[in-house]
Design a protein around this motif. Structure first.
Motif, PDB file in Angstrom:
ATOM      1  N   GLY A  46      -3.212   9.111  -3.598  1.00 51.80           N
ATOM      2  CA  GLY A  46      -3.477  10.511  -3.682  1.00 51.80           C
ATOM      3  C   GLY A  46      -2.545  11.469  -2.493  1.00 51.80           C
ATOM      4  N   GLU A  47      -2.115  10.666  -1.681  1.00 53.14           N
ATOM      5  CA  GLU A  47      -1.255  10.907  -0.499  1.00 53.14           C
ATOM      6  C   GLU A  47       0.069  10.234  -0.349  1.00 53.14           C
ATOM      7  N   LEU A  48       0.489   9.358  -1.319  1.00 56.24           N
ATOM      8  CA  LEU A  48       1.538   8.395  -1.015  1.00 56.24           C
ATOM      9  C   LEU A  48       2.742   9.205  -0.846  1.00 56.24           C
ATOM     10  N   GLU A  49       3.641   8.728   0.495  1.00 49.35           N
ATOM     11  CA  GLU A  49       4.740   9.136   0.914  1.00 49.35           C
ATOM     12  C   GLU A  49       5.950   8.277   0.557  1.00 49.35           C
ATOM     13  N   PRO A  50       7.045   8.930   0.130  1.00 48.13           N
ATOM     14  CA  PRO A  50       8.283   8.284  -0.415  1.00 48.13           C
ATOM     15  C   PRO A  50       8.630   7.117   0.654  1.00 48.13           C
ATOM     16  N   ASP A  51       8.570   7.211   1.731  1.00 44.22           N
ATOM     17  CA  ASP A  51       9.094   6.208   2.786  1.00 44.22           C
ATOM     18  C   ASP A  51       8.311   4.991   3.051  1.00 44.22           C
ATOM     19  N   ARG A  52       7.182   5.277   2.394  1.00 43.47           N
ATOM     20  CA  ARG A  52       6.159   4.192   2.432  1.00 43.47           C
ATOM     21  C   ARG A  52       6.282   2.998   1.483  1.00 43.47           C
ATOM     22  N   LEU A  53       7.038   3.222   0.503  1.00 43.27           N
ATOM     23  CA  LEU A  53       7.117   2.217  -0.519  1.00 43.27           C
ATOM     24  C   LEU A  53       8.006   0.962  -0.081  1.00 43.27           C
ATOM     25  N   LEU A  54       7.381   0.025  -0.613  1.00 41.27           N
ATOM     26  CA  LEU A  54       8.005  -1.378  -0.258  1.00 41.27           C
ATOM     27  C   LEU A  54       9.306  -1.761  -1.176  1.00 41.27           C
ATOM     28  N   GLN A  92      10.304   9.928  -6.943  1.00 40.00           N
ATOM     29  CA  GLN A  92       9.587  10.130  -8.251  1.00 40.00           C
ATOM     30  C   GLN A  92       8.370   9.244  -8.542  1.00 40.00           C
ATOM     31  N   ILE A  93       8.591   8.044  -7.683  1.00 34.18           N
ATOM     32  CA  ILE A  93       7.435   7.157  -7.605  1.00 34.18           C
ATOM     33  C   ILE A  93       6.219   7.584  -7.024  1.00 34.18           C
ATOM     34  N   ALA A  94       6.514   8.485  -5.727  1.00 36.75           N
ATOM     35  CA  ALA A  94       5.380   8.808  -5.090  1.00 36.75           C
ATOM     36  C   ALA A  94       4.565  10.125  -5.794  1.00 36.75           C
ATOM     37  N   ALA A  95       5.762  10.902  -6.266  1.00 36.37           N
ATOM     38  CA  ALA A  95       5.182  12.175  -7.079  1.00 36.37           C
ATOM     39  C   ALA A  95       4.377  11.671  -8.264  1.00 36.37           C
ATOM     40  N   ALA A  96       4.840  10.720  -9.093  1.00 37.14           N
ATOM     41  CA  ALA A  96       4.154  10.032 -10.392  1.00 37.14           C
ATOM     42  C   ALA A  96       2.750   9.438 -10.010  1.00 37.14           C
ATOM     43  N   THR A  97       2.710   8.919  -8.763  1.00 44.25           N
ATOM     44  CA  THR A  97       1.269   8.330  -8.365  1.00 44.25           C
ATOM     45  C   THR A  97       0.442   9.419  -8.052  1.00 44.25           C
ATOM     46  N   SER A 131       5.368   1.054 -10.166  1.00 48.38           N
ATOM     47  CA  SER A 131       6.614   0.216  -9.615  1.00 48.38           C
ATOM     48  C   SER A 131       7.838   0.785 -10.530  1.00 48.38           C
ATOM     49  N   ALA A 132       9.027   0.467  -9.949  1.00 55.55           N
ATOM     50  CA  ALA A 132      10.364   0.855 -10.533  1.00 55.55           C
ATOM     51  C   ALA A 132      11.378  -0.297 -10.266  1.00 55.55           C
ATOM     52  N   ARG A 133      12.282  -0.720 -11.035  1.00 58.42           N
ATOM     53  CA  ARG A 133      13.182  -1.725 -10.839  1.00 58.42           C
ATOM     54  C   ARG A 133      14.426  -0.911 -10.021  1.00 58.42           C
ATOM     55  N   MET A 134      14.860  -1.684  -9.236  1.00 58.91           N
ATOM     56  CA  MET A 134      15.938  -1.142  -8.315  1.00 58.91           C
ATOM     57  C   MET A 134      17.250  -1.432  -9.259  1.00 58.91           C
ATOM     58  N   PRO A 135      18.350  -0.892  -8.813  1.00 55.44           N
ATOM     59  CA  PRO A 135      19.729  -1.064  -9.343  1.00 55.44           C
ATOM     60  C   PRO A 135      20.345  -2.607  -9.526  1.00 55.44           C
ATOM     61  N   ASP A 136      19.832  -3.211  -8.611  1.00 56.25           N
ATOM     62  CA  ASP A 136      20.349  -4.740  -8.830  1.00 56.25           C
ATOM     63  C   ASP A 136      19.745  -5.460  -9.766  1.00 56.25           C
ATOM     64  N   GLY A 137      18.602  -5.008 -10.208  1.00 55.76           N
ATOM     65  CA  GLY A 137      17.956  -5.593 -11.358  1.00 55.76           C
ATOM     66  C   GLY A 137      16.882  -6.681 -10.741  1.00 55.76           C
ATOM     67  N   ASP A 138      17.158  -7.195  -9.673  1.00 57.41           N
ATOM     68  CA  ASP A 138      16.376  -8.235  -9.347  1.00 57.41           C
ATOM     69  C   ASP A 138      15.198  -7.985  -8.175  1.00 57.41           C
ATOM     70  N   THR A 139      15.058  -6.639  -7.937  1.00 57.56           N
ATOM     71  CA  THR A 139      14.074  -6.135  -6.947  1.00 57.56           C
ATOM     72  C   THR A 139      13.585  -5.167  -7.426  1.00 57.56           C
ATOM     73  N   PHE A 140      12.308  -4.670  -6.937  1.00 61.70           N
ATOM     74  CA  PHE A 140      11.678  -3.366  -7.518  1.00 61.70           C
ATOM     75  C   PHE A 140      10.832  -2.756  -6.277  1.00 61.70           C
ATOM     76  N   MET A 141      10.447  -1.518  -6.399  1.00 61.47           N
ATOM     77  CA  MET A 141       9.969  -0.700  -5.309  1.00 61.47           C
ATOM     78  C   MET A 141       8.452  -0.493  -5.820  1.00 61.47           C
ATOM     79  N   VAL A 142       7.642  -0.649  -4.951  1.00 64.05           N
ATOM     80  CA  VAL A 142       6.270  -0.481  -5.406  1.00 64.05           C
ATOM     81  C   VAL A 142       5.588  -0.162  -4.047  1.00 64.05           C
ATOM     82  N   GLN A 143       4.298   0.688  -4.005  1.00 65.50           N
ATOM     83  CA  GLN A 143       3.551   1.094  -2.866  1.00 65.50           C
ATOM     84  C   GLN A 143       2.901  -0.052  -2.238  1.00 65.50           C
ATOM     85  N   ASN A 144       2.515   0.122  -0.772  1.00 67.29           N
ATOM     86  CA  ASN A 144       1.913  -0.883  -0.126  1.00 67.29           C
ATOM     87  C   ASN A 144       0.476  -0.935  -0.668  1.00 67.29           C
TER      88      ASN A 144
END
Length: 249
Positions: free
Chosen positions: A60-68, A20-25, A41-54
């Motif tokens: 325009g070509e962001l891949e899901p497995d490249r997210l931090l 979803q993050i990669a697609a939205a981007t 960015s999107a908050r992870m289930p634990d509430g204290d971490t989040f996912m964001v691109q590098n």
């Protein structure tokens, strides 16, 4: 994946979140809201971490497995790439707003224009802009948000609102999910364009009144799911996103 569902720590849900993050981007690039910079960015289930691109991958070509995966202190929890320069922007908003699950930072020129005008604020003029009826404040710091105190200050400017402009710099949007964030971004741009059109025509702006905004009762969850489905399918047809990203729906 239904846009209204919350994310669990199930690996399938985490994979869906990445898609979803990669697609939205990618789709925000398609809509000329993101370009070579900015991030979702999107908050992870634990509430204290989040996912964001590098920092360096093309939006325009962001891949899901490249997210931090980052913690709220700006440390990389998962991933090997360098984080974005303005990671603290996301971290401090997430810290200050437990209700926020997704954040967009971008440098939309149309939005920046409203930070350059005297006595002209961005206000709701289209029906979907009721999302920002509480206000769209302007943060006075025009520089990159790179230090903790800058992130805290921006989070304070945002306060309980769902959007804020950054003087001569850009904007932030917050929402309850990545699909909701994407749809909000489209409506935010459309609202800004409508207001600018009135100003450019030399006419007197007539924002929506509180009474008019009270009349708008379209179900948000249904609206987001409907539009997210439409734009994901459009992006697939245009090969903006791969057809096998099934978790984006």
């Amino acid at each position: 994946m239904n846009a209204s569902l919350s994310i669990s720590d199930d690996p399938a849900d985490i994979g869906a979140m990445r898609q979803q993050i990669a697609a939205a981007t990618r789709m925000l690039v398609m809509e000329e809201i993101l370009d070579y910079s900015g991030h979702v960015s999107a908050r992870m289930p634990d509430g204290d971490t989040f996912m964001v691109q590098n920092a360096s991958d093309s939006r325009g070509e962001l891949e899901p497995d490249r997210l931090l995966v980052m913690d709220l202190d700006g440390r990389v929890v998962a991933g090997n790439e360098k984080p974005p320069l303005e990671t603290v922007l996301h971290a401090e908003i997430f810290r200050a707003r437990p209700d926020v699950q997704a954040i967009l930072h971008c440098h939309l020129e149309l939005a920046i224009s409203f930070t350059l005008m005297k006595n002209v604020g961005l206000v709701p003029v289209r029906s979907r802009a009721v999302r920002w009826r509480s206000g769209i404040p302007t943060h006075p710091d025009p520089s990159l948000i790179r230090r903790k105190e800058q992130g805290e200050s921006l989070a304070a400017t945002l306060g309980h609102h769902n959007a804020a402009l950054l003087r001569s710099h850009g904007m932030v949007l917050v929402a309850e999910s990545v699909p909701a964030l994407y749809i909000d971004a489209l409506h935010f741009k459309a609202n800004a364009r409508a207001q600018m059109s009135v100003l450019q025509a030399g006419q007197t702006l007539v924002p929506m009144t509180e009474a008019e905004m009270d009349m708008i009762d379209s179900p948000r969850e249904f609206h987001i799911a409907k539009l997210w489905n439409f734009y994901v399918r459009k992006a697939r047809a245009s090969r903006i996103i791969p057809s096998d990203w099934s978790a984006t729906l």
